[in-house]
Design a protein around this motif. Structure first.
Motif, short mmCIF file in Angstrom:
data_model
loop_
_atom_site.label_atom_id
_atom_site.label_comp_id
_atom_site.label_asym_id
_atom_site.label_seq_id
_atom_site.Cartn_x
_atom_site.Cartn_y
_atom_site.Cartn_z
N THR A 105 0.80 -1.22 0.00
CA THR A 105 0.00 0.00 0.00
C THR A 105 0.83 1.28 0.00
OG1 THR A 105 -0.12 0.12 2.42
CG2 THR A 105 -1.80 -1.19 1.28
N GLU A 106 2.12 1.17 0.39
CA GLU A 106 3.03 2.30 0.56
C GLU A 106 2.65 3.20 1.73
OE1 GLU A 106 3.06 4.30 -3.22
OE2 GLU A 106 4.51 2.89 -4.06
N GLU A 107 1.68 2.77 2.54
CA GLU A 107 1.27 3.52 3.73
C GLU A 107 1.85 2.84 4.98
OE1 GLU A 107 -0.13 6.21 3.00
OE2 GLU A 107 -1.11 5.84 1.09
N SER A 108 1.83 3.55 6.11
CA SER A 108 2.26 2.94 7.37
C SER A 108 1.23 1.90 7.80
CB SER A 108 2.40 4.01 8.46
OG SER A 108 3.42 4.93 8.12
N ALA A 109 1.72 0.72 8.18
CA ALA A 109 0.85 -0.39 8.55
C ALA A 109 1.09 -0.78 10.01
CB ALA A 109 1.10 -1.59 7.65
N PHE A 110 0.04 -1.30 10.66
CA PHE A 110 0.09 -1.54 12.10
C PHE A 110 -0.63 -2.83 12.47
CE2 PHE A 110 -0.20 2.90 11.07
CZ PHE A 110 0.82 3.50 11.79
N ARG A 239 -9.46 4.38 -4.22
CA ARG A 239 -8.32 3.79 -3.52
C ARG A 239 -8.75 3.21 -2.17
NH1 ARG A 239 -3.25 5.10 -0.66
NH2 ARG A 239 -1.73 3.58 -1.44
N VAL A 240 -9.72 3.84 -1.50
CA VAL A 240 -10.23 3.27 -0.25
C VAL A 240 -10.76 1.86 -0.48
CG1 VAL A 240 -12.13 3.42 1.41
CG2 VAL A 240 -10.68 5.40 1.01
N THR A 241 -11.49 1.67 -1.58
CA THR A 241 -12.00 0.35 -1.90
C THR A 241 -10.87 -0.64 -2.14
OG1 THR A 241 -14.00 1.30 -2.89
CG2 THR A 241 -13.45 -0.96 -3.50
N GLU A 242 -9.84 -0.19 -2.87
CA GLU A 242 -8.68 -1.04 -3.14
C GLU A 242 -7.93 -1.38 -1.85
OE1 GLU A 242 -4.30 -0.66 -5.31
OE2 GLU A 242 -5.91 0.75 -5.83
N LEU A 243 -7.72 -0.36 -1.02
CA LEU A 243 -7.04 -0.59 0.26
C LEU A 243 -7.84 -1.52 1.16
CD1 LEU A 243 -5.73 3.01 1.07
CD2 LEU A 243 -4.37 1.05 0.32
N GLY A 244 -9.17 -1.38 1.12
CA GLY A 244 -10.03 -2.24 1.91
C GLY A 244 -9.87 -3.70 1.53
N ARG A 245 -9.82 -3.97 0.23
CA ARG A 245 -9.62 -5.35 -0.23
C ARG A 245 -8.27 -5.90 0.23
NH1 ARG A 245 -12.22 -3.55 -5.21
NH2 ARG A 245 -10.15 -3.10 -6.06
N THR A 246 -7.25 -5.05 0.15
CA THR A 246 -5.92 -5.48 0.56
C THR A 246 -5.87 -5.75 2.07
OG1 THR A 246 -4.94 -4.15 -1.21
CG2 THR A 246 -3.47 -4.84 0.57
N LEU A 247 -6.49 -4.87 2.85
CA LEU A 247 -6.56 -5.08 4.29
C LEU A 247 -7.26 -6.38 4.63
CD1 LEU A 247 -7.43 -1.59 5.84
CD2 LEU A 247 -5.65 -3.14 6.68
#
Length: 262
Positions: A105-110, A239-247
């Motif tokens: 995602t290139e975002e910070s993950a936790f 992108r929220v939808t894409e990030l949601g699927r990845t999460l």
């Protein structure tokens, strides 16, 4: 104010107060926290706060920086944590999944865990995007339903547990803003449950967005959450939808791994 009934067990109040201070000190992380702030947050008088901190320091559970006077976690707390980690910590199991989430995602993950009525961040992996949000880091706590991780967990708890949570915490709106009033928060819980992942559109810090998906025990209880944070312009609708699927994919992978190995 703490609405829980007083316990008849002698010394319980002192233990509860000391435990509250320990949580506040550990949440402050390496920067530490002053005694005045601790007294305010713990709803204790300053002399009581100082007395409890002195007792905790004598046992090695907290330490005080000589230069700043700020209080920090002590060495004994670290030793206790390493022993407890063998039973409760899943960071070794989850580390590569959190790292994959940050890379993808290139975002910070936790990774966060539920502890009572709060979530505690256990693990952070930086994404490659140069502009980052610093709302969350290891040791930071939020009430359930406030940060995206707690929203994801709370949305998959049984309805009676959710009702009990709101009954215990009427202060959410006053402390965290109108968006965290019970009616609005319940609406977000329904939305989160329906789509499978939580979205926090800058409700803690303006311009800092978060998303999360719950991770479940073998018995089906939401005990952990994977989350992402980033700046607002990175979270457009598509992108929220894409990030949601990845999460959700990563959360399912971790749930499956925990079920198989624990």
């Amino acid at each position: 104010m703490d609405s829980r009934p007083a316990s008849p067990v002698p010394g319980t109040q002192s233990v509860a107060r000391a435990a509250r201070l320990l949580r506040l000190v550990t949440a402050a992380g390496g920067e530490g926290v002053g005694v005045a702030d601790l007294a305010t947050r713990a709803e204790l008088t300053r002399p009581t706060t100082h007395r409890l901190l002195a007792a905790l320091r004598a046992e090695g559970l907290v330490d005080q920086d000589d230069a700043t006077g700020r209080w920090m976690p002590g060495p004994e707390l670290y030793l206790m944590g390493t022993v407890a980690a063998s039973r409760y910590d899943v960071t070794d199991v989850a580390r590569d999944i959190v790292r994959s989430l940050a890379v993808r995602t290139e975002e910070s993950a936790f990774l966060s865990v539920r502890r009572g009525d709060e979530t505690v961040c256990l693990l952070r992996e930086e994404g490659s995007f140069p502009i980052r949000s610093f709302v969350l880091s290891e040791g930071v706590r939020f009430p359930l339903g406030v940060a995206s991780a707690g929203l994801a967990i709370l949305s998959f708890l049984p309805p009676h547990d959710v009702d009990s949570y709101f009954a215990r915490h009427p202060e959410l709106e006053e402390r965290w803003g109108r968006a965290h009033g019970e009616q609005r928060l319940r609406a977000r819980l329904r939305e989160t449950h329906a789509r499978g992942y939580a979205v926090n559109p800058g409700l803690i810090v303006e311009g800092s967005w978060g998303m999360a998906a719950a991770v479940f025990t073998r018995e089906g209880h939401p005990q952990w959450a994977l989350s992402l944070t980033g700046v607002e312009f990175r979270f457009g609708p598509e992108r929220v939808t894409e990030l949601g699927r990845t999460l959700l994919a990563h959360a399912h992978q971790l749930t499956t791994r925990i079920a198989g190995g624990r």
